[in-house]
Motif scaffolding. Sequence first.
Motif, mmCIF file in Angstrom:
data_model
loop_
_atom_site.group_PDB
_atom_site.id
_atom_site.type_symbol
_atom_site.label_atom_id
_atom_site.label_comp_id
_atom_site.label_asym_id
_atom_site.label_seq_id
_atom_site.Cartn_x
_atom_site.Cartn_y
_atom_site.Cartn_z
ATOM 1 N N THR A 71 25.556 20.600 27.389
ATOM 2 C CA THR A 71 27.186 20.206 27.341
ATOM 3 C C THR A 71 27.729 20.543 26.014
ATOM 4 O OG1 THR A 71 26.981 19.581 29.513
ATOM 5 C CG2 THR A 71 29.061 19.287 28.167
ATOM 6 N N LEU A 72 27.420 19.063 24.992
ATOM 7 C CA LEU A 72 27.319 19.314 24.107
ATOM 8 C C LEU A 72 27.376 20.005 22.689
ATOM 9 C CD1 LEU A 72 26.436 15.234 23.405
ATOM 10 C CD2 LEU A 72 28.621 16.164 24.363
ATOM 11 N N ILE A 73 26.115 20.741 23.164
ATOM 12 C CA ILE A 73 25.517 21.314 21.781
ATOM 13 C C ILE A 73 25.541 23.343 22.793
ATOM 14 C CG2 ILE A 73 24.444 19.467 20.207
ATOM 15 C CD1 ILE A 73 22.128 20.180 21.337
ATOM 16 N N GLY A 74 24.675 23.309 23.886
ATOM 17 C CA GLY A 74 24.632 24.656 24.265
ATOM 18 C C GLY A 74 22.650 24.191 24.732
ATOM 19 N N PRO A 75 21.983 25.711 24.296
ATOM 20 C CA PRO A 75 20.713 25.421 24.722
ATOM 21 C C PRO A 75 20.288 24.972 23.890
ATOM 22 C CG PRO A 75 21.791 27.573 25.242
ATOM 23 C CD PRO A 75 23.161 26.705 24.473
ATOM 24 N N TYR A 76 19.366 23.587 23.964
ATOM 25 C CA TYR A 76 17.978 23.677 22.914
ATOM 26 C C TYR A 76 17.056 23.947 23.611
ATOM 27 C CZ TYR A 76 17.624 19.671 25.507
ATOM 28 O OH TYR A 76 17.172 18.129 26.257
ATOM 29 N N ASP A 77 16.289 24.156 21.817
ATOM 30 C CA ASP A 77 14.545 23.772 22.423
ATOM 31 C C ASP A 77 14.279 22.737 22.471
ATOM 32 O OD1 ASP A 77 11.696 25.031 21.772
ATOM 33 O OD2 ASP A 77 12.285 24.250 19.515
ATOM 34 N N LEU A 78 14.401 22.621 23.778
ATOM 35 C CA LEU A 78 13.360 21.103 24.144
ATOM 36 C C LEU A 78 12.302 21.519 24.031
ATOM 37 C CD1 LEU A 78 13.438 18.454 26.242
ATOM 38 C CD2 LEU A 78 13.432 19.547 27.935
ATOM 39 N N ARG A 79 10.939 20.878 23.731
ATOM 40 C CA ARG A 79 9.312 21.150 23.625
ATOM 41 C C ARG A 79 9.068 20.278 25.053
ATOM 42 N NH1 ARG A 79 9.626 20.764 17.517
ATOM 43 N NH2 ARG A 79 11.367 22.004 17.636
ATOM 44 N N SER A 80 9.237 19.226 25.467
ATOM 45 C CA SER A 80 8.143 19.218 26.755
ATOM 46 C C SER A 80 9.416 18.094 27.318
ATOM 47 C CB SER A 80 7.058 18.358 26.818
ATOM 48 O OG SER A 80 6.804 17.201 25.926
ATOM 49 N N VAL A 81 9.308 17.835 28.579
ATOM 50 C CA VAL A 81 8.912 16.883 30.009
ATOM 51 C C VAL A 81 8.176 15.476 29.666
ATOM 52 C CG1 VAL A 81 10.237 16.206 31.963
ATOM 53 C CG2 VAL A 81 11.662 17.590 30.637
ATOM 54 N N GLU A 82 8.371 14.102 29.737
ATOM 55 C CA GLU A 82 6.668 13.662 29.477
ATOM 56 C C GLU A 82 7.930 12.505 30.558
ATOM 57 O OE1 GLU A 82 4.183 13.206 27.781
ATOM 58 O OE2 GLU A 82 5.312 15.087 26.714
ATOM 59 N N PRO A 141 7.178 20.582 43.407
ATOM 60 C CA PRO A 141 6.105 21.383 42.530
ATOM 61 C C PRO A 141 6.312 21.479 41.034
ATOM 62 C CG PRO A 141 6.800 22.560 44.658
ATOM 63 C CD PRO A 141 7.430 21.521 44.600
ATOM 64 N N LEU A 142 5.728 21.460 40.208
ATOM 65 C CA LEU A 142 5.908 21.640 39.226
ATOM 66 C C LEU A 142 6.608 22.345 38.513
ATOM 67 C CD1 LEU A 142 2.885 20.049 36.931
ATOM 68 C CD2 LEU A 142 5.017 18.706 37.520
ATOM 69 N N THR A 143 6.801 23.979 39.116
ATOM 70 C CA THR A 143 7.642 24.734 38.825
ATOM 71 C C THR A 143 9.099 24.262 39.052
ATOM 72 O OG1 THR A 143 7.260 25.561 41.132
ATOM 73 C CG2 THR A 143 5.805 26.912 39.138
ATOM 74 N N ALA A 144 9.772 23.634 40.295
ATOM 75 C CA ALA A 144 11.067 23.036 40.291
ATOM 76 C C ALA A 144 11.108 22.220 38.932
ATOM 77 C CB ALA A 144 10.797 22.248 41.145
ATOM 78 N N TYR A 145 10.481 21.649 38.443
ATOM 79 C CA TYR A 145 11.452 20.915 37.389
ATOM 80 C C TYR A 145 10.503 21.526 35.654
ATOM 81 C CZ TYR A 145 10.016 16.392 39.725
ATOM 82 O OH TYR A 145 10.546 15.421 40.630
ATOM 83 N N GLN A 146 9.733 22.533 35.922
ATOM 84 C CA GLN A 146 9.930 23.591 34.498
ATOM 85 C C GLN A 146 10.765 24.387 35.159
ATOM 86 O OE1 GLN A 146 5.686 25.049 35.261
ATOM 87 N NE2 GLN A 146 4.605 23.250 34.208
ATOM 88 N N ASP A 147 11.154 24.745 36.110
ATOM 89 C CA ASP A 147 12.668 25.810 35.741
ATOM 90 C C ASP A 147 13.986 24.904 35.428
ATOM 91 O OD1 ASP A 147 10.870 28.082 37.306
ATOM 92 O OD2 ASP A 147 11.546 27.932 39.046
ATOM 93 N N PHE A 148 13.860 23.916 36.075
ATOM 94 C CA PHE A 148 15.888 23.080 35.795
ATOM 95 C C PHE A 148 15.270 22.987 34.290
ATOM 96 C CE2 PHE A 148 17.751 19.274 35.078
ATOM 97 C CZ PHE A 148 18.494 19.113 36.244
ATOM 98 N N PHE A 149 13.722 22.360 33.856
ATOM 99 C CA PHE A 149 14.385 21.684 31.973
ATOM 100 C C PHE A 149 13.990 23.310 30.957
ATOM 101 C CE2 PHE A 149 13.565 17.819 33.834
ATOM 102 C CZ PHE A 149 15.000 17.399 33.817
ATOM 103 N N GLY A 150 13.758 24.131 31.965
ATOM 104 C CA GLY A 150 13.288 25.224 31.070
ATOM 105 C C GLY A 150 11.796 24.652 30.038
ATOM 106 N N ALA A 151 11.053 23.960 30.228
ATOM 107 C CA ALA A 151 10.391 23.403 29.288
ATOM 108 C C ALA A 151 8.949 23.118 29.834
ATOM 109 C CB ALA A 151 10.686 22.330 28.363
#
Length: 335
Positions: free
Chosen positions: A154-165, A173-183
Amino acid sequence: MPLIRSAGLRGFRATVAELGGDAEAYAHAAGLPAAALDADDMLVNDDALARTLEVAAHCLSCPDLGLRVAVRQDLGTLGPLALAIQHSPTAGDALERTSRYLFVHAEAHSLTLEADPYGQPGTVALRYDIGRGRPAPVQGTDLCLGFLHRAIITLIGPYDLRSVELPYRPRAPLTAYQDFFGAPVRIERPSVMLRMPAGLLRHPLDRGDPQLSHLALAFLAEQAARTGPGITQQVHAALVQTLGTAPAEIGAIAALLNLHPRTLQRRLRAHGTTFAAVLDDVRRAAAHRYLTGTDTPLGQVAGLLGLSEQSALTRCCRRWFGATPTAIRRASGST
């Protein structure tokens, strides 16, 4: 007992209804007041809120419930802190303000910027904690991390998220998380983190208004100075629930808390405050919310605060914020 503003459950009722469930039944089973489902400023047991999400996820067979609720939330969930974030000069300043004042929204939660745990150049880690020594609840953590990710967008737009820990193995399923975060999503890690480019911190926030930023930070600093444990928070929560609908008198609040008024005043003094000071804090927070987030007529705002007339609102705003209600509203763009 760590407390959290009930705004943390924004979107929960709608999400549960969409899935065919009973939000109030899940709240009752978890020991959460049903009123918290429709209010923003109740202070409720953090663990009960987390349990409500877990109970609902189990009963609905919806292992990604936290992420679904996060989609329905926005920066406004953070109350007055949202204004300080939105009017920060840079993304780094916004994160610093969030880290400094997050406890105003969630007593035990913390957000810290750390070096990348994998040592990748040009990468930093945003670490989220719900309180030292407390295991991370799956749905509650999913919700908080999902909210944080969407707030950054919301603040800066799409950003290059490297990973979610994540410190746990999700039930979804992990795919649900990967789809949500795009990382990529890494599980069973030591901490809850979002890893992102270090350069993101220098990203300017073009919408920042220095005057509004100053007002928001002054308000948060004053609110933080008044925050106290135990009885102060109970009185605060009771006043939030009754403000504008019942007399804002110590006798009425003491009755709600099953205390004699003199006992209540004595306990408040032991925590370095008074009933009048807590009431003033609640009114200030409500005034800030109405003036910066709604177009409610000023006379009506005064009534909602339990003030006798609009001139009393003007006097209070000059004392609280150093400005008239009209000036505050104009500065926030809510006119």
